[in-house]
Write a protein that holds these residues in place. Structure first.
Motif, short mmCIF file in Angstrom:
data_model
loop_
_atom_site.label_atom_id
_atom_site.label_comp_id
_atom_site.label_asym_id
_atom_site.label_seq_id
_atom_site.Cartn_x
_atom_site.Cartn_y
_atom_site.Cartn_z
N TRP A 153 1.08 -1.31 0.03
CA TRP A 153 -0.17 0.03 0.06
C TRP A 153 1.04 1.36 0.00
CZ3 TRP A 153 -5.04 0.84 -0.80
CH2 TRP A 153 -5.93 -0.27 -0.64
N ARG A 154 1.91 1.36 0.96
CA ARG A 154 2.77 2.60 0.81
C ARG A 154 3.39 2.72 -0.28
NH1 ARG A 154 4.31 0.28 5.85
NH2 ARG A 154 6.32 -0.39 4.94
N GLU A 155 3.99 1.68 -1.00
CA GLU A 155 4.69 2.05 -2.22
C GLU A 155 4.09 2.44 -3.28
OE1 GLU A 155 6.24 -1.89 -3.19
OE2 GLU A 155 8.02 -1.74 -1.64
N LEU A 156 2.55 2.02 -3.27
CA LEU A 156 1.54 2.45 -4.35
C LEU A 156 1.24 3.97 -4.02
CD1 LEU A 156 -0.39 2.24 -6.67
CD2 LEU A 156 -2.05 1.33 -5.32
N ALA A 157 1.10 4.22 -2.79
CA ALA A 157 0.85 5.69 -2.34
C ALA A 157 1.96 6.64 -2.72
CB ALA A 157 0.46 5.65 -0.87
N GLU A 158 3.06 6.14 -2.51
CA GLU A 158 4.14 6.94 -2.67
C GLU A 158 4.26 7.30 -4.23
OE1 GLU A 158 7.46 4.86 -0.97
OE2 GLU A 158 6.73 5.39 1.31
N GLY A 159 3.91 6.40 -5.02
CA GLY A 159 4.16 6.61 -6.64
C GLY A 159 2.88 6.98 -7.21
N SER A 160 1.63 7.12 -6.51
CA SER A 160 0.42 7.61 -7.11
C SER A 160 0.23 9.11 -6.97
CB SER A 160 -0.80 6.80 -6.51
OG SER A 160 -1.99 7.14 -7.01
N PRO A 161 0.05 9.64 -8.21
CA PRO A 161 -0.64 11.18 -8.08
C PRO A 161 -2.08 11.19 -7.75
CG PRO A 161 -0.51 10.20 -10.47
CD PRO A 161 0.12 8.97 -9.70
N ILE A 162 -2.71 10.06 -7.49
CA ILE A 162 -4.08 10.04 -7.01
C ILE A 162 -3.92 9.46 -5.77
CG2 ILE A 162 -6.39 9.31 -7.51
CD1 ILE A 162 -5.49 8.55 -10.25
N PRO A 163 -4.62 10.37 -4.69
CA PRO A 163 -4.80 9.69 -3.51
C PRO A 163 -5.88 8.61 -3.28
CG PRO A 163 -5.49 12.42 -3.30
CD PRO A 163 -5.49 11.69 -5.09
N LEU A 164 -5.25 7.69 -2.44
CA LEU A 164 -5.69 6.33 -2.10
C LEU A 164 -7.00 6.27 -1.13
CD1 LEU A 164 -2.50 4.18 -2.09
CD2 LEU A 164 -3.82 5.04 -4.12
N ALA A 165 -7.88 5.69 -1.21
CA ALA A 165 -8.85 5.41 -0.49
C ALA A 165 -9.40 4.09 -0.16
CB ALA A 165 -10.31 6.31 -0.97
N ALA A 166 -9.85 3.71 1.13
CA ALA A 166 -10.07 2.36 1.43
C ALA A 166 -10.84 2.40 2.75
CB ALA A 166 -9.03 1.37 1.56
N GLY A 167 -11.49 1.24 3.16
CA GLY A 167 -12.05 1.19 4.57
C GLY A 167 -13.34 0.10 4.33
N GLU A 168 -13.92 0.04 3.26
CA GLU A 168 -15.19 -0.86 3.42
C GLU A 168 -14.91 -2.31 3.72
OE1 GLU A 168 -16.77 -2.35 -0.38
OE2 GLU A 168 -15.60 -0.80 -1.31
N ASN A 169 -13.59 -2.75 3.54
CA ASN A 169 -13.21 -3.96 3.82
C ASN A 169 -12.28 -4.18 5.00
OD1 ASN A 169 -14.97 -5.43 1.81
ND2 ASN A 169 -13.73 -4.58 0.36
N ILE A 170 -12.29 -3.16 5.98
CA ILE A 170 -11.56 -3.30 6.88
C ILE A 170 -12.41 -3.25 8.11
CG2 ILE A 170 -9.70 -1.96 8.34
CD1 ILE A 170 -8.67 -0.47 5.80
N ALA A 171 -12.13 -4.18 9.11
CA ALA A 171 -12.81 -4.25 10.36
C ALA A 171 -12.02 -4.27 11.45
CB ALA A 171 -13.60 -5.90 9.98
N GLY A 172 -12.66 -3.44 12.59
CA GLY A 172 -11.81 -3.23 13.97
C GLY A 172 -11.41 -2.21 13.94
N HIS A 173 -11.51 -1.56 15.24
CA HIS A 173 -10.84 -0.27 15.50
C HIS A 173 -9.38 -0.40 15.31
CE1 HIS A 173 -11.00 3.58 17.69
NE2 HIS A 173 -9.69 3.39 17.94
#
Length: 385
Positions: A247-267
């Motif tokens: 995830w971090r490598e893609l975020a560092e190389g992406s000119p588009i901000p990354l979004a996620a969360g619908e498939n994460i569960a738990g605080h």
């Protein structure tokens, strides 16, 4: 949100008398396509809780996949959770949520049913919050601690092909932001997004959702190519279980901000993702995990990290309306509410003011609770007709 929020919930003990469930389905003339499958119908599991004083509240469980998901969530609520929820008196919705989660923790491990159990608990939690707000005579957004009732919405679920008329219809209805499905063939993705940008122009916002459809290599190549259309974010460009480093490598190389969360569960899982994935947009789904109680506890964590809170939602109107109230209560002005653009009376008939945005903005109003009283029989008659 105000620091004194929720203190009033301690004054109203929760003693449930009954929990009812209702399953409805709306067949789609144009199925919703994602990178992992096709949705031929829109299902919904609605939940009504009633306390010993006769006050009711409504909730909803996520149940889009597989086809039998609705019946399974209904069985979990009726056979497993209802006896636990009605057995004790709870001092707050958060206490009830914690109790149901703790009492089913070993069963969930044994069965491996983490998602279905979390979604069933979420439905009850949403309904209990609605009930408590109704009992207090307050709109849910205010009962949750919010200071304003407006939310900005965007049109979601736009298919990569054949959506031109739908997009124009949503513009006419007052939407100023749109999210399209990608994650298919690279050329198709490019031409689909080009078409969307051409129709909506450059003054309206555009977002993309890959639904976990790309490998790390394909994700980077795709975001670099699609960046020319200036998307506000790219949602789930990787599998949700990809490593933090990926995830971090893609975020560092992406000119588009990354979004996620619908498939994460738990605080803890959310906090780890916010700290380690390079995400800029956080998208918990109250009907998939956490209900209002779980996601409510995440909001300070999102705000502290200066991330954007844009709740995920793709279901019926009750969960959508609850998502809107929580977004309004968050007092995060840059947040946006996802509203499925595809026809669905299970959403439209139950989402109150969300059906009629003005320049993309909706006022939730001052009616108690969610502000609606669902007529399930009337909706069934409409579906049958």
């Amino acid at each position: 949100m105000r620091s004194e929020s929720y203190s009033h919930t301690q004054q109203n003990n929760i003693h449930l008398a009954s929990i009812e469930t209702f399953i409805l389905r709306f067949p789609l003339a144009t199925p919703v396509r994602t990178s992992f499958g096709v949705m031929p119908a829109r299902p919904a599991v609605f939940v009504r809780v009633t306390d010993r004083d006769g006050i009711s509240g409504w909730g909803e469980a996520w149940c889009n996949f597989p086809a039998c998901a609705a019946e399974y969530r209904q069985a979990l609520i009726t056979e497993v959770l209802s006896p636990l929820a009605c057995k004790h008196i709870f001092p707050s919705p958060q206490a009830l949520f914690a109790s149901l989660s703790q009492q089913t923790a070993v069963l969930t491990l044994q069965s491996g049913d983490h998602g279905p159990m979390a979604q069933a608990i979420a439905a009850i939690d949403i309904a209990v919050w609605d009930m408590c707000a109704r009992k207090a005579g307050q709109p849910l957004w205010r009962y949750l601690g919010g200071s304003q009732d407006t939310v900005t919405s965007y049109a979601s679920g736009i298919n990569p092909t054949g959506s031109e008329e739908l997009i124009r219809q949503k513009i006419a209805e007052g939407y100023n932001a749109f999210k399209m499905k990608v994650g298919f063939d690279s050329e198709q993705d490019y031409h689909s997004v080009s078409m969307l940008r051409e129709i909506i122009g450059h003054d309206r916002r555009l977002m993309l959702d890959a639904n976990q459809g790309w490998s790390p290599q394909d994700a980077l190549a795709s975001v670099l190519r699609l960046a020319e259309f200036s998307p506000l974010w790219i949602e789930e460009p990787l599998r949700a279980d990809s490593t933090p480093q990926t995830w971090r490598e893609l975020a560092e190389g992406s000119p588009i901000p990354l979004a996620a969360g619908e498939n994460i569960a738990g605080h803890n899982a959310f906090c780890q993702a916010m700290d380690n994935f390079g995400l800029r947009v956080i998208q918990p789904d109250i009907a998939k995990w956490g209900g209002l109680s779980g996601v409510l506890a995440l909001l300070p964590e999102i705000k502290r990290r200066q991330l954007q809170y844009c709740p995920h939602y793709l279901g019926g109107g009750i969960g959508l309306l609850a998502s809107a109230h929580l977004l309004a209560a968050s007092d995060m002005p840059d947040g946006m509410l996802e509203v499925d653009a595809n026809p669905n009376p299970l959403r439209h008939a139950l989402c109150g003011p969300l059906a009629h945005p003005v320049q993309g903005v909706v006022a939730l109003g001052d009616a108690a609770g969610l502000g609606i009283e669902p007529d399930i029989d009337a909706i069934k008659d409409r579906l049958a007709g």
